[in-house]
Design a protein around this motif. Structure first.
Motif, short mmCIF file in Angstrom:
data_model
loop_
_atom_site.label_atom_id
_atom_site.label_comp_id
_atom_site.label_asym_id
_atom_site.label_seq_id
_atom_site.Cartn_x
_atom_site.Cartn_y
_atom_site.Cartn_z
N GLU A 29 -15.44 8.53 18.30
CA GLU A 29 -16.63 8.12 17.56
C GLU A 29 -16.44 6.71 16.99
OE1 GLU A 29 -19.31 9.70 13.73
OE2 GLU A 29 -17.43 10.70 14.32
N ASP A 30 -17.52 5.93 17.02
CA ASP A 30 -17.49 4.56 16.50
C ASP A 30 -18.61 4.41 15.48
OD1 ASP A 30 -17.24 1.92 15.99
OD2 ASP A 30 -17.36 1.23 18.06
N PRO A 31 -18.32 4.69 14.18
CA PRO A 31 -19.39 4.61 13.17
C PRO A 31 -19.97 3.21 13.02
CG PRO A 31 -17.46 5.80 12.34
CD PRO A 31 -17.05 5.14 13.62
N LYS A 32 -19.17 2.17 13.21
CA LYS A 32 -19.69 0.82 13.04
C LYS A 32 -20.77 0.50 14.06
CE LYS A 32 -15.45 -1.08 10.99
NZ LYS A 32 -14.41 -2.13 11.10
N ARG A 33 -20.63 1.00 15.25
CA ARG A 33 -21.63 0.74 16.29
C ARG A 33 -22.64 1.87 16.41
NH1 ARG A 33 -18.23 -0.24 21.55
NH2 ARG A 33 -20.35 -0.55 22.38
N ARG B 173 -18.04 10.75 22.66
CA ARG B 173 -18.65 10.87 23.99
C ARG B 173 -17.60 11.25 25.03
NH1 ARG B 173 -19.59 5.03 24.05
NH2 ARG B 173 -18.03 5.26 22.41
N LEU B 174 -18.10 11.62 26.18
CA LEU B 174 -17.27 11.93 27.35
C LEU B 174 -17.72 11.04 28.49
CD1 LEU B 174 -15.26 13.64 29.04
CD2 LEU B 174 -17.16 15.21 29.48
N ARG B 175 -16.77 10.29 29.05
CA ARG B 175 -17.08 9.45 30.21
C ARG B 175 -16.47 10.08 31.45
NH1 ARG B 175 -15.43 3.08 31.35
NH2 ARG B 175 -16.62 2.88 33.30
N ARG B 176 -17.28 10.09 32.51
CA ARG B 176 -16.82 10.67 33.77
C ARG B 176 -17.20 9.74 34.92
NH1 ARG B 176 -19.60 15.85 36.44
NH2 ARG B 176 -20.98 14.18 37.15
N ILE B 177 -16.19 9.35 35.71
CA ILE B 177 -16.39 8.57 36.93
C ILE B 177 -16.13 9.49 38.10
CG2 ILE B 177 -15.66 6.55 38.23
CD1 ILE B 177 -14.70 5.32 35.63
N THR B 178 -17.11 9.62 38.98
CA THR B 178 -17.02 10.58 40.08
C THR B 178 -17.13 9.86 41.41
OG1 THR B 178 -18.03 12.31 38.73
CG2 THR B 178 -18.05 12.64 41.11
N TYR B 179 -16.22 10.18 42.31
CA TYR B 179 -16.28 9.74 43.71
C TYR B 179 -16.47 11.00 44.56
CZ TYR B 179 -14.51 5.20 42.23
OH TYR B 179 -14.35 3.99 41.61
N GLU B 180 -17.48 10.98 45.40
CA GLU B 180 -17.84 12.19 46.14
C GLU B 180 -18.22 11.84 47.57
OE1 GLU B 180 -21.01 15.94 45.77
OE2 GLU B 180 -21.16 14.18 44.45
N MET B 181 -17.69 12.60 48.51
CA MET B 181 -18.07 12.47 49.91
C MET B 181 -19.26 13.38 50.18
SD MET B 181 -16.06 10.24 51.32
CE MET B 181 -16.55 10.56 53.02
#
Length: 622
Positions: A202-206, A211-219
């Motif tokens: 969490e970033d209270p200043k901003r 959060r959850l970040r997900r980078i997905t590579y899919e064929m």
């Protein structure tokens, strides 16, 4: 009857630790490993993520901090002097080798029959070496190997950077790596979908929540082209690109560049590195979720797509199933060891010796306590009737005793000596379990080695260990260089125009002390006896640690001064062009022989030519 089940899996070597395998729950402690018990983490990955954190704690001398969560504040008194980290650093240096070279088979050949193939191999080799220098490949490898040796797994990610016009290489912590493995296939098979996921604090200043970040590579199957847009909620998304018809007919989807549709509606594509069309491509998705929106039975592979906020790249393309125009997933998982059958994960080099490290830390803690009593000895005073009187032991101290008084000192140095010897035994035991001989750790006195042969025999366990570790990495290294070539072609780099990808190898240098003089004598004898070629001789010297950066240039420089061999070649072939090519020089122009000039015949003697004289002679005879 309540029967306890015994779990034997890739992480069961940690079951002896109560904080990892809680006796009441049979699973890692939630207070110690809260990241592994997040709502989005699959249940099958909880033990793996907990093991990564525990191993990282040993590497950073923080195992006592984790033990304090269960055992209380007394666990913080545990001494940790960096023995696991030393083992990891030693193994990393051995598995990396002194230097790393990219080689293409055939690039060092000098025979004229395969001149075209050798030139192509040399060109690809030069381009790959230039990329490795620009991308700091040895440093990236060191980052990945540090994770692989210590945690059991390492992860590479390749992607095309349009600004730098080259593939970029990044390393990821294996705790961020979540492959979707086939249920009915081999665990060693390459997954069809790979997630790289981690939580953002969490970033209270901003004004940003956790959060959850997900980078997905899919064929997946090739679909019509898409374009960046927004949905009704204002989120950036990708939508199918439609073509406008000239008449009143409805718009039709637009195909991607180079795509073709067959009679059955399937879309195929011919990639620059393939000789036949394929129907599959790789899609990239980069999205972020607020943790408060993740409710119900969801995990990293089944996050609600309607709650996602998609990122954009430097070109403004929304990363929502973006077609990368490649037929592979550019994520490479590097296990530390060869995985067992039907397994995917490697094993940390500390796994089997972890209990020895625990005992070693306990012995170090006891030694630290015993050294305090040895440096400041315990003294007993008799003959004093005043129990309230206090004495301070120090230089020049005077004690007044009674008639029968005496001083009694307690010597704890023998106990300290035993503890130190026990610590040395445990360190040797851990080294034997990990298969690191004392000479490789630098703890052996070189003067105590009886001979070089004995030293070589002592390195036998290390040789088998490094051979197995390099075997687990050999295919991954080739895969890395193969993906680099394909990304250059997919990015349409002008230097790679018309190039066909070739199998490349990443050769790791020697890891043990080598006798360069002995290697030179062996190579020289074999080369003079004509049992090995000059290319093999140069390669053997390179592996022995000789400073040869480019084998091809080294061969050219050697041949440029081999005048005796050039003379023999000239005698054998009689072709100056071949001899000049062998020496790397231009053949001299051959002088043209002058035309034959006959002496002129005087005019008054023309009637007495040989023919006429013969006729006259014959007439006179008649």
């Amino acid at each position: 009857m309540g029967l306890k089940s015994v779990v034997i899996d890739a992480w069961s070597w940690l079951n002896y630790k109560p904080i990892y395998s809680d006796p009441s729950l049979g699973m890692p402690n939630r207070r110690a490993f809260p990241e592994a018990h997040a709502s989005w983490v699959p249940a099958a990955d909880e033990r793996r993520l907990s093991a990564y954190k525990l191993l990282a704690a040993y590497d950073n001398n923080q195992a006592s901090e984790l033990a304090e969560i269960r055992d209380g504040a007394s666990a913080r008194e545990r001494r940790e002097f960096g023995d696991p980290s030393m083992f990891i650093e030693t193994l990393v240096s051995h598995v990396m080798g002194r230097e790393q070279h990219i080689t293409i088979p055939g690039a060092e050949q000098t025979d004229t029959d395969s001149e075209t193939e050798a030139a192509a191999a040399e060109r690809v080799q030069a381009l790959l070496r230039a990329w490795a220098e620009d991308e700091l490949l040895p440093m990236r490898m060191l980052q990945c190997e540090r994770k692989a040796v210590g945690l059991g797994d390492g992860v590479y990610l390749l992607y095309w950077d349009p600004d730098k016009q080259r593939p970029r290489l990044r390393t990821y912590d294996p705790g961020f790596y979540f492959p979707v493995l086939p249920e009915d296939g081999d665990g060693a098979d390459f997954p069809e979908r790979v997630h790289l996921a981690w939580e953002l604090p969490e970033d209270p200043k901003r004004g940003l929540k956790a959060r959850l970040r997900r980078i997905t590579y899919e064929m997946d199957w090739i679909r019509p082209a898409t374009a960046s847009g927004v949905d009704r909620q204002g989120r950036p998304v990708r939508a199918p690109a439609m073509s406008e018809a000239a008449d009143d007919s409805p718009p039709t989807p637009v195909l991607g560049r180079g795509d073709q549709i067959d009679s059955q509606g399937g879309i195929s594509r011919l990639y620059p590195w393939s000789d036949r069309p394929t129907y599959r491509t790789c899609y990239l998705t980069d999205a972020t979720w607020e943790l408060g929106d993740l409710k119900g039975q969801v995990d990293v592979d089944s996050l609600p797509i309607e709650k996602a906020v998609f990122a954009s790249n430097s070109a403004g393309e929304v990363l929502d199933h973006l077609d990368l125009y490649i037929d592979f997933i550019p994520v490479i998982h590097t296990p530390n060891t060869v995985p067992p059958a039907e397994e995917h994960w490697g094993q940390s080099s500390l796994a089997k010796a972890l209990q020895a490290f625990d005992e070693l830390a306990s012995t170090d803690t006891d030694s630290a306590r015993a050294s305090a009593t040895t440096g400041l000895p315990m003294i007993g005073i008799s003959g004093i009737n005043d129990p309230k009187r206090q004495f301070a032991v120090g230089p020049g101290a005077v004690f007044t005793l009674g008639e029968t008084g005496k001083l009694t000192t307690i010597d704890t140095s023998p106990a300290l000596r035993e503890l130190r010897e026990h610590g040395h035994d445990l360190a040797d035991r851990a080294a034997n379990v990990v298969r690191l001989p004392a000479v490789s750790l630098g703890t052996m006195d070189p003067s105590k080695v009886p001979s070089g042969y004995a030293l070589e025999l002592s390195l036998g366990p290390l040789d088998s260990l490094i051979a197995g570790m390099r075997l687990a990495r050999a295919h991954k290294d080739m895969l890395l260089l193969r993906f680099v070539q394909r990304l250059f072609l997919a990015g349409q780099h002008p230097a790679w125009a018309g190039i066909t990808p070739l199998p490349a190898k990443l050769v790791r240098g020697p890891y043990t002390p080598t006798d360069k003089a002995a290697a030179l004598e062996q190579v020289t004898t074999a080369y003079q006896a004509k049992v090995i070629s000059l290319e093999t001789a140069i390669r053997m010297l390179t592996e022995a640690g000789w400073p040869i950066e480019d084998a091809e240039k080294e061969i050219e420089q050697i041949q440029a001064r081999s005048f005796d061999e050039a003379r023999l070649l000239a005698d054998a072939l009689g072709n100056p062009e071949e001899v000049a090519k062998f020496l790397g020089r231009q053949a001299p122009a051959e002088p043209v022989a002058p035309a034959v000039q006959l002496p002129a015949v005087p005019a008054n003697d023309q009637s007495n030519g040989p023919a006429q004289q013969g006729q006259q002679g014959s007439g006179g005879n008649k």
